[in-house]
Every structure is written in C-alpha cells, then in structure tokens.
Design an enzyme around this catalytic site. Sequence first.
Site, mmCIF file in Angstrom:
data_model
loop_
_atom_site.group_PDB
_atom_site.id
_atom_site.type_symbol
_atom_site.label_atom_id
_atom_site.label_comp_id
_atom_site.label_asym_id
_atom_site.label_seq_id
_atom_site.Cartn_x
_atom_site.Cartn_y
_atom_site.Cartn_z
ATOM 1 N N LYS A 232 0.540 -1.384 0.330
ATOM 2 C CA LYS A 232 0.207 0.007 -0.036
ATOM 3 C C LYS A 232 0.968 1.193 0.357
ATOM 4 O O LYS A 232 2.220 1.522 -0.405
ATOM 5 C CB LYS A 232 -0.917 -0.508 1.185
ATOM 6 C CG LYS A 232 -1.757 -1.321 1.178
ATOM 7 C CD LYS A 232 -3.040 -0.883 2.294
ATOM 8 C CE LYS A 232 -3.997 -2.362 2.647
ATOM 9 N NZ LYS A 232 -4.784 -2.485 3.143
ATOM 10 N N TYR B 224 -12.581 -0.985 -3.657
ATOM 11 C CA TYR B 224 -13.250 -1.720 -2.882
ATOM 12 C C TYR B 224 -14.639 -0.751 -2.279
ATOM 13 O O TYR B 224 -14.465 -1.040 -1.559
ATOM 14 C CB TYR B 224 -12.284 -0.272 -1.655
ATOM 15 C CG TYR B 224 -10.841 -0.709 -1.275
ATOM 16 C CD1 TYR B 224 -10.814 -2.671 -0.659
ATOM 17 C CD2 TYR B 224 -9.813 -0.020 -1.479
ATOM 18 C CE1 TYR B 224 -9.599 -2.107 0.098
ATOM 19 C CE2 TYR B 224 -8.379 -0.611 -1.789
ATOM 20 C CZ TYR B 224 -8.067 -2.156 -0.681
ATOM 21 O OH TYR B 224 -6.672 -1.859 -0.162
ATOM 22 N N ASN C 82 -2.148 0.022 6.672
ATOM 23 C CA ASN C 82 -1.802 -1.282 7.134
ATOM 24 C C ASN C 82 -0.988 -1.701 6.158
ATOM 25 O O ASN C 82 -0.476 -3.448 6.279
ATOM 26 C CB ASN C 82 -2.888 -2.303 7.737
ATOM 27 C CG ASN C 82 -3.681 -2.577 6.732
ATOM 28 O OD1 ASN C 82 -3.382 -2.232 5.217
ATOM 29 N ND2 ASN C 82 -5.130 -3.771 6.922
ATOM 30 N N HIS D 49 -2.482 -5.576 1.392
ATOM 31 C CA HIS D 49 -3.527 -6.048 1.041
ATOM 32 C C HIS D 49 -3.271 -7.325 0.607
ATOM 33 O O HIS D 49 -2.556 -8.383 0.080
ATOM 34 C CB HIS D 49 -4.003 -5.344 -0.133
ATOM 35 C CG HIS D 49 -5.061 -6.809 -0.601
ATOM 36 N ND1 HIS D 49 -6.643 -5.930 -0.183
ATOM 37 C CD2 HIS D 49 -5.455 -6.776 -1.570
ATOM 38 C CE1 HIS D 49 -7.317 -6.861 -0.783
ATOM 39 N NE2 HIS D 49 -7.158 -7.458 -1.820
ATOM 40 N N GLU E 96 -9.608 -9.915 -7.581
ATOM 41 C CA GLU E 96 -8.544 -9.144 -8.145
ATOM 42 C C GLU E 96 -7.313 -9.000 -8.923
ATOM 43 O O GLU E 96 -7.124 -8.209 -9.578
ATOM 44 C CB GLU E 96 -8.308 -8.851 -6.616
ATOM 45 C CG GLU E 96 -9.275 -8.335 -5.404
ATOM 46 C CD GLU E 96 -8.991 -8.933 -4.772
ATOM 47 O OE1 GLU E 96 -10.174 -8.482 -3.488
ATOM 48 O OE2 GLU E 96 -8.316 -8.944 -4.038
#
Length: 139
Positions: A11, A51, A114, A117, A128
Amino acid sequence: MANNRTFTMIKPEAVAKGYTGAILDRMVQGGFRIVAMKKTQLSKAEAGTFYEVHAERPFYGELVDYMSSGPIVAAILEKDNAVTDFRTLIGSTDPTEAAEGTIRKDFAESKAQNAVHGSDSDENAQIEGSYFFSGREMY
Ligand code: IDP
Ligand code: MG
C-alpha cells in the site's frame, strides 16, 4: 490451480517509506512465488471500485483517498493454500492485533494504513488479480 494463487498490494504508505524490498522478501521467504508484479497508482475511481464491497462502511472515503494517494506495488503470488497462508503471513487488519513476525506487525502504520492487501477468498483473488494483470503479464 485457482486455490494456489492470491493477490496482494503493497500500500502507498509502505511504498513511500521504502519498505517494498523488505516486504517482497517476506513474501518470497514465506514460500510465495511472484507470478506477476507491477508498480502503479490507482485513481480515486479505481480505488473506489476495488473496495466497493466496503462502500457502506464508515471508513470507505478515507480508504479510497488513502489507496489512491501514491504508488502501490501489485502482485499475484503462488503457493499451496495461497489465500489462507498469505492472510497468516500478513496478520490482522489492525497491526496492534497482528501476531509477532507478521508483515503488518512489522511494517504497518495503523489499521487504515496497514502496509499490505491480501485477498480474502479464491474468487476475489481471481477477480483482483485479473483487474491488474493480463494473461501475458503472468509467468
Ligand atoms: P483486510 O485488508 O484485513 O482484509 P478489510 O476489513 O477487508 O481488511 O478492510 C479493507 C481495508 O480497509 C483494510 O486493510 C484497511 O486498510 C481499511 N480498514 C479496515 N477497517 C478499518 C477501520 O476501522 N478504519 C480505517 N480503515 C479501515
Ligand atoms: Mg479484506
């Protein structure tokens, strides 16, 4: 074959902090083979689509802004039981709850930012991965 692949993104905050190499090393040392990989940046619209399942959650706007805020590294990874084993390798969504030695424990900033993913099912791993990569980008 399907249950042997998962999809991941490093991320924006982790890429910005220069953690890309260290995080990829955890994945490879964890037994995952890199099938496809690229550095790219999501537009707000693309992050919103990715998302979409979280559209009703209170953090959705923050999540979309964050995930489109800078470059990410997207990859398809291969291993037996890839989806489940990768969720174990990355740890809980909230790094304060993540187990010792997990990627999120060691590299995440917060529950929102965080570090990585990981797909939550074989079906989503397929969806995805094919959102980011064409067949001729997978080896
Ligand atoms: P996961 O990434 O561990 O599968 P999800 O519940 O699918 O977690 O949430 C997707 C992403 O949304 C998380 O990785 C995190 O970046 C963000 N997120 C989840 N819960 C919260 C929250 O309570 N506050 C802010 N961001 C959150
Ligand atoms: Mg999830």
